[in-house]
Each structure stands twice: as structure tokens, then as C-alpha cells.
Write a protein that holds these residues in place. Structure first.
Motif, mmCIF file in Angstrom:
data_model
loop_
_atom_site.group_PDB
_atom_site.id
_atom_site.type_symbol
_atom_site.label_atom_id
_atom_site.label_comp_id
_atom_site.label_asym_id
_atom_site.label_seq_id
_atom_site.Cartn_x
_atom_site.Cartn_y
_atom_site.Cartn_z
ATOM 1 N N SER A 1 0.752 -1.179 -0.369
ATOM 2 C CA SER A 1 -0.623 0.261 -0.098
ATOM 3 C C SER A 1 0.751 0.925 -0.147
ATOM 4 O O SER A 1 1.718 1.608 0.417
ATOM 5 C CB SER A 1 -1.008 -0.061 1.127
ATOM 6 N N VAL A 2 0.431 2.404 -1.093
ATOM 7 C CA VAL A 2 1.345 3.158 -0.939
ATOM 8 C C VAL A 2 0.197 3.961 0.587
ATOM 9 O O VAL A 2 -0.571 4.851 0.280
ATOM 10 C CB VAL A 2 0.637 4.074 -2.241
ATOM 11 N N LEU A 3 1.169 4.346 1.727
ATOM 12 C CA LEU A 3 0.262 4.696 2.963
ATOM 13 C C LEU A 3 1.426 5.447 3.920
ATOM 14 O O LEU A 3 2.848 4.324 3.605
ATOM 15 C CB LEU A 3 -0.453 3.405 3.334
ATOM 16 N N ASP A 4 1.698 5.892 4.582
ATOM 17 C CA ASP A 4 2.646 6.791 5.972
ATOM 18 C C ASP A 4 1.813 5.656 6.897
ATOM 19 O O ASP A 4 0.707 5.443 6.886
ATOM 20 C CB ASP A 4 1.832 8.197 6.104
ATOM 21 N N ALA A 5 2.933 4.957 7.227
ATOM 22 C CA ALA A 5 2.609 4.292 8.750
ATOM 23 C C ALA A 5 2.116 5.085 9.812
ATOM 24 O O ALA A 5 1.547 4.736 10.649
ATOM 25 C CB ALA A 5 4.184 3.402 9.262
ATOM 26 N N GLN A 6 2.141 6.214 9.809
ATOM 27 C CA GLN A 6 1.195 6.882 10.762
ATOM 28 C C GLN A 6 -0.012 6.341 10.609
ATOM 29 O O GLN A 6 -0.887 7.212 11.423
ATOM 30 C CB GLN A 6 2.117 8.029 11.380
ATOM 31 N N HIS A 7 -0.076 6.458 9.854
ATOM 32 C CA HIS A 7 -2.309 6.640 9.305
ATOM 33 C C HIS A 7 -2.956 4.495 8.672
ATOM 34 O O HIS A 7 -3.434 4.466 8.840
ATOM 35 C CB HIS A 7 -2.479 7.330 7.761
ATOM 36 N N ILE A 8 -2.212 3.832 9.699
ATOM 37 C CA ILE A 8 -2.405 2.662 9.540
ATOM 38 C C ILE A 8 -3.483 1.818 10.038
ATOM 39 O O ILE A 8 -3.872 3.379 11.077
ATOM 40 C CB ILE A 8 -0.860 1.479 9.856
ATOM 41 N N SER A 9 -4.084 1.189 9.936
ATOM 42 C CA SER A 9 -5.369 0.411 10.634
ATOM 43 C C SER A 9 -4.856 -0.697 11.303
ATOM 44 O O SER A 9 -4.239 -1.520 10.529
ATOM 45 C CB SER A 9 -6.598 0.354 10.170
ATOM 46 N N GLY A 10 -5.977 -1.267 10.872
ATOM 47 C CA GLY A 10 -5.929 -3.138 11.514
ATOM 48 C C GLY A 10 -4.834 -3.081 12.909
ATOM 49 O O GLY A 10 -4.230 -2.533 13.684
ATOM 50 N N ARG A 11 -4.550 -4.892 13.014
ATOM 51 C CA ARG A 11 -3.162 -5.150 14.458
ATOM 52 C C ARG A 11 -2.937 -6.058 13.632
ATOM 53 O O ARG A 11 -3.003 -7.062 12.936
ATOM 54 C CB ARG A 11 -4.885 -6.050 15.424
ATOM 55 N N TYR A 12 -1.568 -6.152 14.158
ATOM 56 C CA TYR A 12 0.187 -6.992 13.496
ATOM 57 C C TYR A 12 0.234 -7.382 14.791
ATOM 58 O O TYR A 12 0.412 -7.282 16.028
ATOM 59 C CB TYR A 12 1.063 -5.991 12.607
#
Length: 213
Positions: free
Chosen positions: A99-110
Motif C-alpha cells: 500500500s502507498v501509505l504513511d505508517a502513521q495512518h495504518i489501521s488494523g492490528r499486527y
């Protein structure tokens, strides 16, 4: 688009030609062996922050993780997706999403996190650490590989990154305090410098952090 994102977009096409960003089969096996020792399990959802062209994301898929690689550079993610498609076999493509995404905008749980030479690009690593804490399980392990350069980075690195507080590499004690301040109280680190099997044989100092609660 920030100068840093433009920098990575510009480098995406030839990024895999630089050491450590593409691995020989022998180097890939060496990395997998080392990482298998530092993660308590090799299953579940893994977040690869600043995944670049997906070299390490695909390696983690081979280890057994379900991987989400994120990067702010569209060019890097495009290359990563191409690489994943090229690895498709009889069972389909690897278990990787990009995903083209800033990690500070992630969702979900890892269940696990990986980053490589990413924290120096972050203006506020504490904020990112807090976000990672919010989106990981209590048993999650974060492996962060960071470099302290032999001298200040130069060329286009200097032009795009010299305003960042981590430019040139964070000292391990600084990062340990950042991790601890946001709930990751168990941090160990070790040098992986001059290990040619990991494509780190240069004059820089490469440090592997293992971070957990």
C-alpha cells in the motif's frame, strides 16, 4: 509531495541495484536464518514499514507471515507489486499486500513489525512508535534495522534529509528511550556490520534492534 517522497520515487527504478536492497539467494537465506532467531513466531500479520521495493516483505512471506508492506513512495510500491507478481507460483502470488501509505495512518492490528533504514526519515519517531503500539498485539516484536553512516550522508540524501533530526543515523540509546517512552520497554540491539552474507559489508554501522513490550 515532500522532498523525501520525491527522492524515493526518483530512486525507485534503480533502487534494487544498491547494496542490501536486493538480495542474492545466499543473502536471502542468511537474512531468513537471522530473522527466524529474533521473532518468537513466524506466522500472523507482519507490518513492513518503509518497505521500498518489497525485498524484505517477500522474504517475510517466505518465512510464513502474512505481510502488509507500506511506503509513501508510489514508485517503490509499484516496483514491489511487480516483484510480487513475478514470484507467483502454482499456489498463486506470495501472501503480501502493498500500500502507498504513511505508517502513521495504518489501521488494523499486527503480530510483528519490521523496518529497515526507515526511522531516520521520520521527523518524530516517538509519534510513529505510539502508532505502532496502538496497532500491534501485546506479544508483537518489532525488528528495526538502522544505520549510522560513516560520515554524514551526502549528495541527494543531504538535499532531502538534512532537516530531519535523525539524519546521519540515530544513536541506539536515543531510540531505546523513544521505544520505552511509548510502552516498548524491552529493547536489545546488536551490530550486524561487516557481515557480507547480509550485504552490509561497508564502513557504516548497521544495528539490529529487537523491540517488545
Amino acid at each position: 509531495m515532500t522532498n523525501l517522497v520525491a527522492h524515493w520515487d526518483h530512486r525507485a527504478e534503480n533502487y534494487d541495484e544498491t547494496p542490501g536492497n536486493s538480495l542474492t539467494p545466499e543473502q536471502a537465506e542468511a537474512w531468513k536464518s537471522m530473522l527466524a532467531d529474533v521473532y518468537p513466531t513466524r506466522s500472523g500479520k507482519l507490518l513492513d514499514i518503509g518497505c521500498g521495493t518489497g525485498t524484505y516483505s517477500l522474504l517475510f512471506a517466505e518465512l510464513g507471515f502474512e505481510v502488509h508492506g507500506v511506503d509513501t513512495s508510489e514508485g517503490m510500491i509499484a516496483r514491489a507489486r511487480e516483484k510480487a507478481l513475478s514470484r507467483s507460483g502454482p499456489g498463486g502470488p506470495p501472501a503480501v499486500m502493498f500500500s502507498v501509505l504513511d505508517a502513521q495512518h495504518i489501521s488494523g492490528r499486527y503480530d510483528a513489525v519490521f523496518s529497515r533504514n526507515m526511522l531516520w526519515t521520520v521527523a518524530d519517531p516517538g509519534r510513529l512508535t505510539a502508532v505502532v503500539g496502538e496497532h500491534t498485539t501485546k506479544s508483537a516484536v518489532w525488528v528495526a534495522v538502522e544505520t549510522m553512516w560513516d560520515g554524514r550522508p551526502n549528495g541527494d540524501f543531504r538535499d532531502t534529509g538534512e532537516h530531519l533530526p535523525g539524519f546521519g543515523g540515530w544513536h541506539p540509546n536515543v531510540l531505546r528511550e523513544v521505544f520505552a517512552r511509548h510502552g516498548f520497554t524491552r529493547t536489545t540491539w546488536s551490530s550486524i556490520s561487516n557481515r557480507s552474507e547480509l550485504a552490509t559489508a561497508d564502513k557504516d554501522i548497521h544495528v539490529l534492534f529487537r523491540v517488545s513490550r
